[in-house]
Design a protein around this motif. Structure first.
Motif, mmCIF file in Angstrom:
data_model
loop_
_atom_site.group_PDB
_atom_site.id
_atom_site.type_symbol
_atom_site.label_atom_id
_atom_site.label_comp_id
_atom_site.label_asym_id
_atom_site.label_seq_id
_atom_site.Cartn_x
_atom_site.Cartn_y
_atom_site.Cartn_z
ATOM 1 N N LYS A 126 41.765 29.619 50.713
ATOM 2 C CA LYS A 126 41.286 30.890 51.271
ATOM 3 C C LYS A 126 39.815 31.128 50.941
ATOM 4 O O LYS A 126 39.028 31.454 51.808
ATOM 5 C CB LYS A 126 42.107 32.083 50.728
ATOM 6 C CG LYS A 126 43.550 32.088 51.129
ATOM 7 C CD LYS A 126 44.229 33.386 50.717
ATOM 8 C CE LYS A 126 44.182 33.652 49.234
ATOM 9 N NZ LYS A 126 44.951 32.690 48.420
ATOM 10 N N THR A 163 38.737 39.038 46.404
ATOM 11 C CA THR A 163 39.466 40.096 45.699
ATOM 12 C C THR A 163 40.325 39.547 44.561
ATOM 13 O O THR A 163 40.594 40.260 43.597
ATOM 14 C CB THR A 163 40.342 40.930 46.664
ATOM 15 O OG1 THR A 163 41.352 40.090 47.225
ATOM 16 C CG2 THR A 163 39.522 41.555 47.761
ATOM 17 N N GLY A 164 40.714 38.274 44.664
ATOM 18 C CA GLY A 164 41.460 37.656 43.554
ATOM 19 C C GLY A 164 40.614 37.652 42.283
ATOM 20 O O GLY A 164 41.123 37.843 41.173
ATOM 21 N N ARG A 197 41.480 38.923 38.534
ATOM 22 C CA ARG A 197 41.288 38.012 37.397
ATOM 23 C C ARG A 197 40.382 38.665 36.337
ATOM 24 O O ARG A 197 40.616 38.524 35.130
ATOM 25 C CB ARG A 197 40.664 36.691 37.877
ATOM 26 C CG ARG A 197 41.641 35.814 38.646
ATOM 27 C CD ARG A 197 40.958 34.576 39.242
ATOM 28 N NE ARG A 197 41.924 33.768 39.954
ATOM 29 C CZ ARG A 197 42.660 32.801 39.399
ATOM 30 N NH1 ARG A 197 42.474 32.494 38.119
ATOM 31 N NH2 ARG A 197 43.538 32.134 40.091
ATOM 32 N N ARG A 238 38.536 31.667 35.998
ATOM 33 C CA ARG A 238 39.238 30.607 36.765
ATOM 34 C C ARG A 238 40.138 29.786 35.854
ATOM 35 O O ARG A 238 40.856 28.914 36.322
ATOM 36 C CB ARG A 238 38.239 29.656 37.438
ATOM 37 C CG ARG A 238 37.185 30.347 38.270
ATOM 38 C CD ARG A 238 37.726 30.944 39.534
ATOM 39 N NE ARG A 238 36.772 31.883 40.121
ATOM 40 C CZ ARG A 238 37.070 32.721 41.099
ATOM 41 N NH1 ARG A 238 38.284 32.760 41.603
ATOM 42 N NH2 ARG A 238 36.159 33.540 41.584
ATOM 43 N N SER A 274 48.303 42.069 38.279
ATOM 44 C CA SER A 274 48.078 42.577 39.643
ATOM 45 C C SER A 274 49.313 43.263 40.235
ATOM 46 O O SER A 274 49.250 43.804 41.327
ATOM 47 C CB SER A 274 47.548 41.475 40.568
ATOM 48 O OG SER A 274 48.408 40.382 40.558
ATOM 49 N N GLY A 333 42.393 37.526 49.965
ATOM 50 C CA GLY A 333 43.308 38.052 48.945
ATOM 51 C C GLY A 333 44.750 37.908 49.342
ATOM 52 O O GLY A 333 45.164 36.873 49.893
ATOM 53 N N ARG A 334 45.536 38.942 49.073
ATOM 54 C CA ARG A 334 46.965 38.911 49.391
ATOM 55 C C ARG A 334 47.376 40.069 50.305
ATOM 56 O O ARG A 334 48.366 39.992 51.002
ATOM 57 C CB ARG A 334 47.814 39.027 48.102
ATOM 58 C CG ARG A 334 47.518 38.012 47.025
ATOM 59 C CD ARG A 334 47.910 36.616 47.483
ATOM 60 N NE ARG A 334 47.785 35.617 46.411
ATOM 61 C CZ ARG A 334 46.640 35.148 45.957
ATOM 62 N NH1 ARG A 334 45.506 35.551 46.461
ATOM 63 N NH2 ARG A 334 46.629 34.231 44.998
ATOM 64 N N ILE A 383 44.932 42.141 52.132
ATOM 65 C CA ILE A 383 43.752 42.685 52.826
ATOM 66 C C ILE A 383 44.140 43.178 54.227
ATOM 67 O O ILE A 383 43.820 44.303 54.609
ATOM 68 C CB ILE A 383 42.601 41.640 52.914
ATOM 69 C CG1 ILE A 383 42.345 40.993 51.552
ATOM 70 C CG2 ILE A 383 41.335 42.271 53.483
ATOM 71 C CD1 ILE A 383 42.041 41.943 50.434
ATOM 72 N N ASP A 395 53.883 37.614 43.484
ATOM 73 C CA ASP A 395 52.999 38.245 44.475
ATOM 74 C C ASP A 395 53.786 38.737 45.691
ATOM 75 O O ASP A 395 53.473 39.779 46.264
ATOM 76 C CB ASP A 395 51.912 37.268 44.960
ATOM 77 C CG ASP A 395 50.922 36.884 43.861
ATOM 78 O OD1 ASP A 395 50.915 37.545 42.807
ATOM 79 O OD2 ASP A 395 50.167 35.908 44.050
HETATM 80 O O1 DC Z 1 43.212 34.368 44.915
HETATM 81 P P1 DC Z 1 43.473 34.166 43.416
HETATM 82 O O2 DC Z 1 44.423 33.046 43.124
HETATM 83 O O3 DC Z 1 42.222 34.046 42.634
HETATM 84 O O4 DC Z 1 44.198 35.519 42.963
HETATM 85 C C1 DC Z 1 44.644 35.703 41.659
HETATM 86 C C2 DC Z 1 45.846 36.615 41.631
HETATM 87 O O5 DC Z 1 45.453 37.939 41.988
HETATM 88 C C3 DC Z 1 47.001 36.249 42.550
HETATM 89 O O6 DC Z 1 48.004 35.537 41.869
HETATM 90 C C4 DC Z 1 47.519 37.572 43.037
HETATM 91 C C5 DC Z 1 46.452 38.565 42.758
HETATM 92 N N1 DC Z 1 45.845 39.132 43.960
HETATM 93 C C6 DC Z 1 46.458 40.227 44.513
HETATM 94 O O7 DC Z 1 47.509 40.636 44.042
HETATM 95 N N2 DC Z 1 45.893 40.851 45.571
HETATM 96 C C7 DC Z 1 44.746 40.395 46.100
HETATM 97 N N3 DC Z 1 44.194 41.037 47.134
HETATM 98 C C8 DC Z 1 44.112 39.243 45.555
HETATM 99 C C9 DC Z 1 44.703 38.625 44.487
#
Ligand code: DC
Length: 233
Positions: A16, A34-35, A39, A92, A104, A130-131, A133, A185
């Motif tokens: 992504k 947004t992840g 983090r 990271r 999260s 993100g997850r 958006i 998630d």
């Molecule tokens: O994209 P990433 O793997 O860096 O994201 C890290 C964690 O953050 C992922 O396991 C779930 C959470 N996350 C979320 O809940 N909502 C988002 N918009 C972005 C990430």
């Protein structure tokens, strides 16, 4: 030309952010990872021994957390800062990946991050990955893509990324972490990872990064054309 919001959601480590960054560069839009924000919150909670089950401590901590993105002119990438400190590499690491889904899930954390993300994108002209958006942060995003890939492919890519940064992690540990994060998630109560009904699915298991980027850029062009035609009617 009207600027759009491009929402890229999907499973962990399916490309992504690589895609989003390149799409943003091509369009001249801002890129927001947004992840990285979740983090950074996780890093703060761990460094300050915040009890994840104590709402009062969490609220206090959230008041103390300021997350910003700054462009590193040397590497030409957007890096994340936590209270003025560059934490791009630290967040990271595997110990953060192992805790970030727990953090999260916390509603107060999500409310704080979502509201900050909405502010960052209010002028539009952003690519956000993100997850949630396309479902929660910008349900009105003009372009929505839901990315996925098989878990082995994702784990191998993640292992290489970590190796490039000097962290050697066994493949099985990465697979376990990805599966656990996907499960948390997608089953959490607050804005779970689900495909927005109007999001296009992009499976990246067998395609190149250029193809991923072209797919999203094609969606953007189609949307801009659609808007242009609607204006002329
Ligand atoms: O994209 P990433 O793997 O860096 O994201 C890290 C964690 O953050 C992922 O396991 C779930 C959470 N996350 C979320 O809940 N909502 C988002 N918009 C972005 C990430």
């Amino acid at each position: 030309m009207k600027k759009l919001v491009v929402a890229i959601d999907g499973h962990s480590s399916c490309g992504k952010s690589t895609t989003a960054k390149l799409v943003a560069k091509d369009l001249g839009y801002a890129y927001i990872d947004t992840g990285a924000m979740y983090r950074a919150v996780t890093l703060y909670f761990l460094e300050h021994y915040i009890d994840f089950t104590n709402p009062k401590k969490i609220d206090q901590a959230l008041q103390e957390i300021h997350i910003t993105f700054e462009r590193n002119t040397k590497s030409n990438r957007n890096e994340v800062f936590l209270n003025g400190l560059n934490v791009e590499d630290e967040i990271r690491k595997m110990y953060i990946s192992n805790k970030v889904s727990e953090v999260s899930c916390i509603p107060a954390v999500r409310h704080a991050m979502v509201s900050q993300q909405q502010k960052m994108g209010r002028k539009r002209g952003v690519v956000m990955d993100g997850r949630d958006i396309g479902t929660t942060v910008f349900p009105d995003a003009e372009v929505k893509v839901f990315m996925t890939a098989d878990v082995d492919t994702r784990a191998r890519r993640r292992q290489q990324e970590l190796l490039d940064k000097g962290e050697l992690v066994p493949l099985d540990d990465i697979i376990a972490n990805l599966q656990k994060r996907d499960l948390i998630d997608s089953t959490r109560k607050e804005s779970p990872l689900v495909r927005a009904e109007d999001a296009e699915i992009l499976d990246t298991s067998h395609i190149t990064i250029d193809e991923q980027v072209d797919f999203v850029l094609h969606q953007v062009s189609a949307k801009l054309l659609e808007q242009e035609l609607a204006k002329r009617k």
